[in-house]
Scaffold this motif. Sequence first.
Motif, PDB file in Angstrom:
ATOM      1  N   GLY A   1      16.218  24.263  63.116  1.00  0.00           N
ATOM      2  CA  GLY A   1      15.828  23.051  62.074  1.00  0.00           C
ATOM      3  C   GLY A   1      14.147  22.588  62.361  1.00  0.00           C
ATOM      4  O   GLY A   1      13.310  23.249  63.099  1.00  0.00           O
TER       5      GLY A   1
ATOM      6  N   GLN B   1      17.034  18.938  57.128  1.00  0.00           N
ATOM      7  CA  GLN B   1      17.617  17.564  57.459  1.00  0.00           C
ATOM      8  C   GLN B   1      17.950  16.740  55.925  1.00  0.00           C
ATOM      9  O   GLN B   1      16.766  16.588  55.315  1.00  0.00           O
TER      10      GLN B   1
ATOM     11  N   ALA C   1      24.367  15.167  61.079  1.00  0.00           N
ATOM     12  CA  ALA C   1      24.009  16.173  59.923  1.00  0.00           C
ATOM     13  C   ALA C   1      23.983  17.457  60.383  1.00  0.00           C
ATOM     14  O   ALA C   1      24.557  18.513  59.762  1.00  0.00           O
ATOM     15  N   TRP C   2      23.493  17.792  61.404  1.00  0.00           N
ATOM     16  CA  TRP C   2      23.299  19.127  62.085  1.00  0.00           C
ATOM     17  C   TRP C   2      24.791  19.553  62.459  1.00  0.00           C
ATOM     18  O   TRP C   2      24.948  20.877  62.202  1.00  0.00           O
TER      19      TRP C   2
ATOM     20  N   LEU D   1      20.766  12.640  62.550  1.00  0.00           N
ATOM     21  CA  LEU D   1      20.255  13.736  62.482  1.00  0.00           C
ATOM     22  C   LEU D   1      21.236  14.658  63.316  1.00  0.00           C
ATOM     23  O   LEU D   1      21.559  15.835  62.729  1.00  0.00           O
TER      24      LEU D   1
ATOM     25  N   PRO E   1      11.838  10.503  59.744  1.00  0.00           N
ATOM     26  CA  PRO E   1      12.968  11.037  60.223  1.00  0.00           C
ATOM     27  C   PRO E   1      14.119   9.819  60.309  1.00  0.00           C
ATOM     28  O   PRO E   1      13.795   8.795  60.551  1.00  0.00           O
TER      29      PRO E   1
ATOM     30  N   GLY F   1      13.355  18.990  65.586  1.00  0.00           N
ATOM     31  CA  GLY F   1      14.519  20.086  65.452  1.00  0.00           C
ATOM     32  C   GLY F   1      15.007  20.706  66.725  1.00  0.00           C
ATOM     33  O   GLY F   1      16.324  20.889  66.712  1.00  0.00           O
TER      34      GLY F   1
ATOM     35  N   VAL G   1      17.211  18.080  68.461  1.00  0.00           N
ATOM     36  CA  VAL G   1      18.410  17.880  67.623  1.00  0.00           C
ATOM     37  C   VAL G   1      19.289  19.143  68.349  1.00  0.00           C
ATOM     38  O   VAL G   1      20.472  18.626  68.789  1.00  0.00           O
TER      39      VAL G   1
END
Length: 184
Positions: free
Chosen positions: A13, A44, A63-64, A60, A54, A88, A91
Amino acid sequence: MPGNYGGTLLMLGHGAGGDVDAPDLVAVHDAVLGLGVAVALVTQPYRVAGRRAPAPAAQLDAAWLAVVARLRHNLEFGALVVGGRSSGARVACRTAREAGAARVLALAFPLHPPGKPDKSRADELLTGVPTLVLNGDRDAFGVPGESPGVHVRILPGETHALSKRPAAVAEAAVAFVTGTGLPR
């Protein structure tokens, strides 16, 4: 390092204001792809929508994890390595266990906001799975220290961008991603 690591999938990410074309992400992508590792570069939803700021952490992470679920549904792979740069990386760390990750690759992990060392994010690195942090020694976001399960490699002369020598970033990541050089 010849070999076929086709059973491994690396998900990467991007940082908060960046994209998946950051020099360090591209270098790691190219290096491991050449060894047979499958790579998914994840953008993202807020970036897809054209926003620079963000979304909140919970969005976040959701979505990941949705991308992880989709990849697991559509692909066959053995080891899942999650990672990313800066935001990233955060996350990937926060979701590693739920994602079923075997390892976490954290590039330019932002230990704290610039100038605010009292707001440490070190607890996010305690993923419960082997984690490799690659940070520059001149990173304004700080450099994490080692802790159980967390190996830190400091790259001299690099800032938070990790863009001066992307090949060195990739070289430091390859053995970890392929599973041939796990931190002790």
